[in-house]
Design a protein around this motif. Structure first.
Motif, short mmCIF file in Angstrom:
data_model
loop_
_atom_site.label_atom_id
_atom_site.label_comp_id
_atom_site.label_asym_id
_atom_site.label_seq_id
_atom_site.Cartn_x
_atom_site.Cartn_y
_atom_site.Cartn_z
N SER A 1 26.72 -7.56 -22.26
CA SER A 1 26.80 -6.30 -21.49
C SER A 1 27.35 -6.44 -20.07
O SER A 1 27.40 -5.47 -19.33
N PRO B 1 29.65 -6.59 -16.76
CA PRO B 1 30.83 -5.82 -16.40
C PRO B 1 32.11 -6.63 -16.68
O PRO B 1 32.20 -7.79 -16.30
N ARG C 1 28.64 -2.08 -22.29
CA ARG C 1 27.97 -1.92 -21.00
C ARG C 1 26.49 -1.55 -21.15
O ARG C 1 25.68 -1.82 -20.27
N SER C 2 26.16 -0.91 -22.26
CA SER C 2 24.76 -0.52 -22.45
C SER C 2 23.98 -1.50 -23.32
O SER C 2 22.86 -1.23 -23.73
N HIS D 1 35.89 -3.89 -21.27
CA HIS D 1 34.75 -3.17 -21.85
C HIS D 1 34.40 -2.00 -20.94
O HIS D 1 33.76 -2.18 -19.91
N LYS D 2 34.85 -0.82 -21.35
CA LYS D 2 34.76 0.34 -20.47
C LYS D 2 33.32 0.76 -20.18
O LYS D 2 32.44 0.64 -21.02
N GLU D 3 33.16 1.30 -18.98
CA GLU D 3 31.88 1.94 -18.66
C GLU D 3 31.67 3.09 -19.62
O GLU D 3 32.59 3.83 -19.93
N GLY D 4 30.45 3.21 -20.11
CA GLY D 4 30.16 4.24 -21.11
C GLY D 4 30.36 3.74 -22.53
O GLY D 4 29.92 4.36 -23.48
#
Ligand SMILES: [Zn+2]
Length: 157
Positions: A60, A62, A73-74, A66-69
């Motif tokens: 996970s 940054p 990331r989650s 690997h886009k936010e959302g």
């Protein structure tokens, strides 16, 4: 967020890239625990190869790709770049052990209905509602070529 991956799952050693933060969601961990097993390949007709280790290249942390959302990331996605210490990028095409183990991991992932994205050299499968689709065509060429080098499994949040 969730939980930290430890040093093994079901006796299979987990190794991590220097960038991986080892963080995944409880749901992702649950799916991984059903996939990462020493005898994952045995369902494919008594294959001799045992899974002893997987190298986790990304969780996970940054990372620009690997886009936010997005699921990484989650904590809802994991990338695997080596099996039994053998890199998928260079060996999948001509090493039977790598091919059998990678394919077996993708088959195992497809058997868990919680798996959302199941990407790898065997193919890029994605679940839409009740349907699991094999991605194809020009629109998906980037995703398909990117996952010749590693396995990517994700779950919906
Ligand atoms: Zn990924």
């Amino acid at each position: 967020m969730g939980t930290k991956l430890g040093t093994s799952i079901n006796g299979v050693i987990l190794e991590f890239s220097s960038v991986s933060d080892c963080e995944i969601s409880e749901k992702m961990l649950s799916v991984m625990s059903g996939i990462i097993k020493p005898d994952v390949a045995s369902a494919n007709g008594g294959v001799a190869y045992q899974l002893t280790s997987v190298h986790i290249s990304s969780t996970s942390e940054p990372y620009f790709a690997h886009k936010e959302g997005g699921p990484h990331r989650s904590g809802n996605a994991v990338d695997i770049s080596k099996v039994n210490n053998k890199p998928i990028t260079t060996l999948y095409a001509n090493d039977e052990e790598v091919q059998i183990l990678c394919d077996a991991l993708q088959v195992a992932a497809s058997e868990d209905s919680r798996t959302w994205e199941n990407f790898g050299p065997l193919g890029c499968f994605k679940t839409y509602g009740e349907n699991r689709i094999l991605l194809s065509g020009e629109k998906n060429a980037g995703v398909i070529s990117m996952h010749k080098t590693h396995l990517h499994f994700s779950v919906k949040a």
